[in-house]
Scaffold this motif. Structure first.
Motif, PDB file in Angstrom:
ATOM      1  N   THR A  28       0.829  -1.198   0.000  1.00  0.00           N
ATOM      2  CA  THR A  28       0.000   0.000   0.000  1.00  0.00           C
ATOM      3  C   THR A  28       0.867   1.252   0.000  1.00  0.00           C
ATOM      4  N   PHE A  29       1.920   1.249   0.779  1.00  0.00           N
ATOM      5  CA  PHE A  29       2.832   2.393   0.844  1.00  0.00           C
ATOM      6  C   PHE A  29       3.472   2.638  -0.514  1.00  0.00           C
ATOM      7  N   GLU A  30       3.900   1.593  -1.188  1.00  0.00           N
ATOM      8  CA  GLU A  30       4.543   1.737  -2.491  1.00  0.00           C
ATOM      9  C   GLU A  30       3.571   2.276  -3.537  1.00  0.00           C
ATOM     10  N   ASP A  31       2.312   1.881  -3.478  1.00  0.00           N
ATOM     11  CA  ASP A  31       1.315   2.368  -4.417  1.00  0.00           C
ATOM     12  C   ASP A  31       1.051   3.853  -4.243  1.00  0.00           C
ATOM     13  N   ASN A  32       1.156   4.363  -3.021  1.00  0.00           N
ATOM     14  CA  ASN A  32       0.875   5.766  -2.743  1.00  0.00           C
ATOM     15  C   ASN A  32       2.107   6.652  -2.778  1.00  0.00           C
ATOM     16  N   LEU A  33       3.274   6.080  -2.961  1.00  0.00           N
ATOM     17  CA  LEU A  33       4.515   6.838  -2.975  1.00  0.00           C
ATOM     18  C   LEU A  33       4.657   7.557  -4.309  1.00  0.00           C
ATOM     19  N   VAL A  34       4.930   8.860  -4.272  1.00  0.00           N
ATOM     20  CA  VAL A  34       5.093   9.652  -5.489  1.00  0.00           C
ATOM     21  C   VAL A  34       6.521  10.189  -5.502  1.00  0.00           C
ATOM     22  N   PHE A  35       7.301   9.807  -6.496  1.00  0.00           N
ATOM     23  CA  PHE A  35       8.676  10.236  -6.608  1.00  0.00           C
ATOM     24  C   PHE A  35       8.780  11.565  -7.325  1.00  0.00           C
ATOM     25  N   PHE A  36       9.893  12.260  -7.118  1.00  0.00           N
ATOM     26  CA  PHE A  36      10.177  13.524  -7.786  1.00  0.00           C
ATOM     27  C   PHE A  36      11.302  13.312  -8.791  1.00  0.00           C
ATOM     28  N   TYR A  37      11.112  13.832 -10.006  1.00  0.00           N
ATOM     29  CA  TYR A  37      12.142  13.760 -11.036  1.00  0.00           C
ATOM     30  C   TYR A  37      12.304  15.125 -11.684  1.00  0.00           C
ATOM     31  N   SER A  38      13.534  15.463 -12.025  1.00  0.00           N
ATOM     32  CA  SER A  38      13.787  16.613 -12.878  1.00  0.00           C
ATOM     33  C   SER A  38      13.794  16.101 -14.313  1.00  0.00           C
ATOM     34  N   PRO A  39      13.718  16.973 -15.315  1.00  0.00           N
ATOM     35  CA  PRO A  39      13.778  16.492 -16.695  1.00  0.00           C
ATOM     36  C   PRO A  39      15.046  15.677 -17.001  1.00  0.00           C
ATOM     37  N   SER A  40      16.191  16.050 -16.436  1.00  0.00           N
ATOM     38  CA  SER A  40      17.421  15.278 -16.650  1.00  0.00           C
ATOM     39  C   SER A  40      17.325  13.893 -16.020  1.00  0.00           C
ATOM     40  N   ASP A  41      16.767  13.813 -14.805  1.00  0.00           N
ATOM     41  CA  ASP A  41      16.568  12.517 -14.150  1.00  0.00           C
ATOM     42  C   ASP A  41      15.657  11.636 -14.989  1.00  0.00           C
ATOM     43  N   LEU A  42      14.631  12.232 -15.552  1.00  0.00           N
ATOM     44  CA  LEU A  42      13.670  11.493 -16.364  1.00  0.00           C
ATOM     45  C   LEU A  42      14.338  10.921 -17.613  1.00  0.00           C
ATOM     46  N   GLN A  43      15.231  11.681 -18.239  1.00  0.00           N
ATOM     47  CA  GLN A  43      15.941  11.207 -19.423  1.00  0.00           C
ATOM     48  C   GLN A  43      16.902  10.072 -19.057  1.00  0.00           C
ATOM     49  N   GLU A  44      17.569  10.185 -17.909  1.00  0.00           N
ATOM     50  CA  GLU A  44      18.553   9.180 -17.484  1.00  0.00           C
ATOM     51  C   GLU A  44      17.896   7.881 -17.033  1.00  0.00           C
ATOM     52  N   LYS A  45      16.898   7.988 -16.180  1.00  0.00           N
ATOM     53  CA  LYS A  45      16.326   6.810 -15.530  1.00  0.00           C
ATOM     54  C   LYS A  45      15.150   6.214 -16.279  1.00  0.00           C
ATOM     55  N   GLY A  46      14.325   7.059 -16.882  1.00  0.00           N
ATOM     56  CA  GLY A  46      13.100   6.556 -17.510  1.00  0.00           C
ATOM     57  C   GLY A  46      12.096   6.145 -16.450  1.00  0.00           C
TER      58      GLY A  46
END
Length: 145
Positions: A28-46
């Motif tokens: 339940t905790f994992e389903d409700n967890l919202v991560f933060f990404y910058s545009p660079s993080d998004l390009q690197e990690k997907g």
């Protein structure tokens, strides 16, 4: 059945119930967890298309297009940028060149579909996550937070 065996079964059953309860809480905790990404993080990690997360950075200059209640713009950390679409009323302080955090998920075309957009509240404030992302890219021009 002896008393020792009954106690052993009771202890084993209690431990099993504890593991099941812990598993349910963690899921339940994992389903409700919202991560933060910058545009660079998004390009690197997907990120998976179904995964909700927060995207933060600056609203790119000249990128805001309003079509009724639908607004499209680009969020940048001055190294990478991500197109964003949002349907609804934007905060009054939303404008180009200002810090923004949008919550939502990616669609199949790589466009971030925001369900919520948060803008900075005064001229001295930058969301901590956005400031940290800009510092990582070496583009931070503001004061200390």
């Amino acid at each position: 059945m002896t008393r020792k065996r009954k106690r052993l079964y009771l202890v084993i059953g209690s431990v099993a119930a504890l593991f099941v309860a812990a598993g349910i809480v963690l899921t339940t905790f994992e389903d409700n967890l919202v991560f933060f990404y910058s545009p660079s993080d998004l390009q690197e990690k997907g990120v998976d298309e179904d995964r909700r997360f927060r995207l933060g950075g600056l609203v790119e200059e000249g990128s805001v297009v309003r079509d009724g209640v639908v607004t499209t713009f680009r969020v940048t950390d001055l190294a990478e940028s991500v197109p964003v679409t949002y349907t609804g009323m934007l905060p009054d302080l939303f404008r180009e060149g200002q810090g923004v955090v949008a919550e939502g998920k990616l669609d199949g075309a790589g466009v971030f579909v925001a369900s919520n957009v948060l803008a900075k509240h005064d001229e001295n404030y930058m969301p901590p996550e956005v400031a940290e992302a800009l510092k990582k890219t070496g583009q931070w021009q503001g004061g200390t937070q």
